[in-house]
Write an enzyme that holds these catalytic residues in place. Structure first.
Site, short mmCIF file in Angstrom:
data_model
loop_
_atom_site.label_atom_id
_atom_site.label_comp_id
_atom_site.label_asym_id
_atom_site.label_seq_id
_atom_site.Cartn_x
_atom_site.Cartn_y
_atom_site.Cartn_z
N GLU A 101 23.90 51.06 79.83
CA GLU A 101 22.92 51.11 78.74
C GLU A 101 22.46 49.70 78.38
O GLU A 101 23.13 49.02 77.58
CB GLU A 101 23.54 51.76 77.50
CG GLU A 101 24.01 53.18 77.69
CD GLU A 101 24.01 53.96 76.37
OE1 GLU A 101 23.34 55.00 76.32
OE2 GLU A 101 24.67 53.51 75.41
N GLY A 118 17.16 53.05 71.82
CA GLY A 118 16.37 53.35 70.62
C GLY A 118 15.05 52.61 70.52
O GLY A 118 14.41 52.60 69.48
N LYS A 149 25.24 60.25 67.60
CA LYS A 149 25.43 59.10 66.69
C LYS A 149 25.77 59.59 65.28
O LYS A 149 26.42 60.61 65.12
CB LYS A 149 24.20 58.21 66.71
CG LYS A 149 23.78 57.84 68.13
CD LYS A 149 22.82 56.71 68.22
CE LYS A 149 22.52 56.43 69.68
NZ LYS A 149 21.80 55.22 69.92
N HIS A 201 30.49 51.61 73.25
CA HIS A 201 29.05 51.69 72.98
C HIS A 201 28.59 50.39 72.32
O HIS A 201 29.30 49.82 71.49
CB HIS A 201 28.75 52.88 72.06
CG HIS A 201 27.28 53.20 72.01
ND1 HIS A 201 26.39 52.43 71.32
CD2 HIS A 201 26.55 54.17 72.62
CE1 HIS A 201 25.17 52.91 71.49
NE2 HIS A 201 25.24 53.98 72.29
N GLU A 211 26.63 49.79 70.06
CA GLU A 211 26.56 49.82 68.60
C GLU A 211 27.92 49.53 67.98
O GLU A 211 28.00 49.11 66.83
CB GLU A 211 25.98 51.17 68.13
CG GLU A 211 24.47 51.22 68.35
CD GLU A 211 23.88 52.62 68.50
OE1 GLU A 211 24.58 53.61 68.25
OE2 GLU A 211 22.70 52.69 68.91
N ASN A 264 24.50 62.14 72.74
CA ASN A 264 25.16 61.27 71.78
C ASN A 264 24.41 61.39 70.45
O ASN A 264 23.33 60.82 70.30
CB ASN A 264 25.13 59.82 72.31
CG ASN A 264 25.69 58.84 71.29
OD1 ASN A 264 26.28 59.23 70.29
ND2 ASN A 264 25.47 57.55 71.54
N SER A 307 16.81 55.24 75.59
CA SER A 307 15.45 55.80 75.42
C SER A 307 15.06 56.85 76.45
O SER A 307 13.87 56.99 76.76
CB SER A 307 14.40 54.68 75.40
OG SER A 307 14.62 53.85 74.29
P1 PGA Z 1 18.75 56.45 72.74
O1 PGA Z 1 20.31 56.13 72.62
O2 PGA Z 1 18.57 57.52 73.76
O3 PGA Z 1 18.34 56.89 71.37
O4 PGA Z 1 18.08 55.17 73.15
C1 PGA Z 1 21.14 56.12 73.74
C2 PGA Z 1 22.53 55.70 73.34
O5 PGA Z 1 22.68 54.86 72.45
O6 PGA Z 1 23.52 56.20 73.89
#
Ligand code: PGA
Length: 245
Positions: free
Chosen positions: A163, A169, A8, A94, A96, A6, A206
């Site tokens: 998640e 993150g 982003k 997601h 976000e 991903n 992460s």
């Molecule tokens: P990350 O993001 O691995 O940077 O924690 C995972 C995600 O948001 O899908």
């Protein structure tokens, strides 16, 4: 095992070069059972699609509109458009996007149109830190699953990505026992309440080449949704290698 990159809101045309190493890796390991899916920003979907032709790598988008094909929705992209440009997958729900107002009902509409457009869906769910502290994790996951997948027929086209929001993150991953329990809980909800025969549940938050060594000990996990660590080919390949080799 599924490995989803991903990206982003990162990446430009130059960053597509990093795929060379990943393509080489997949060719060298073509007998091994794994699937790599790249989800770059919309602006790179076309270039990625050309780059991965004749490889085992597949393409996904990071979101879509709930309207199936066209409409007066400035700034939005429909599932049909994604399919036409070469995507086979789309990430929906997601955190976000949920954090800027996307509701379970919208997530449900997006999933329905995506499946109708013949896309497979990477359906994200997860609890906040406050919910975890209040021991509400199971309740939240249950609600997100039942509302997100309400009246959806082709549930075999869904990969659930668990998640925990506090893991994304932050460099913090759940305790192995807790994660095992939560992934198993999600699978049980899918089996018992939605009659999914062989549910697939991935973990995201992460994931990096170091901590993946512990994460793979959880047999119930069917793959990883990787954000930050997927932007460098070497890190992403290391994650795959440590899981499948
Ligand atoms: P990350 O993001 O691995 O940077 O924690 C995972 C995600 O948001 O899908």
């Amino acid at each position: 095992m599924y490995f989803i990159a991903n990206w982003k809101m990162y990446g430009d045309l130059k960053s597509i070069k990093s795929l060379n190493k990943v393509i080489k890796f997949t060719r060298l390991n073509k007998r091994k059972k794994f699937k790599i899916i790249y989800c770059p920003p919309y602006t790179l979907l076309d270039s990625f699609s050309k780059k991965i032709k004749k490889t085992k790598i597949e393409l996904g988008a990071q979101n879509c509109h709930f309207e199936i094909s066209n409409g007066p929705f400035t700034g939005s992209i429909s599932p049909t458009m994604l399919k036409k440009i070469g995507s086979n997958y789309v990430i929906i729900g997601h955190s976000e996007n949920r954090s800027t107002g996307e509701t379970n009902a919208e997530v449900n509409k997006k999933i329905k149109s995506s499946i109708k457009s013949n896309l497979k869906v990477i359906f994200c769910i997860g609890e906040t830190l406050i919910e975890k502290r209040k021991k509400l994790t199971n309740k939240i996951l249950y609600k997100q699953i039942l509302k997100g997948l309400y009246k959806i027929k082709n549930l075999n086209k869904i990969l659930v990505a668990y998640e925990p929001i506090w893991s994304i993150g932050t460099g913090v991953i759940p305790k192995i026992d807790d994660l095992d329990k939560n992934v198993t809980f999600i699978k049980n909800v899918l089996k018992k309440h939605l009659k999914v025969k062989n549910p697939k549940v991935l973990y995201g938050g992460s994931v990096n080449p170091k901590n993946v060594e512990n994460l793979v000990s959880i047999k119930a996990i069917d793959g990883f949704l990787v954000g930050g660590a997927s932007q460098k080919a070497k890190n992403f390949i290391d994650i795959v290698k440590k899981t499948i080799i």
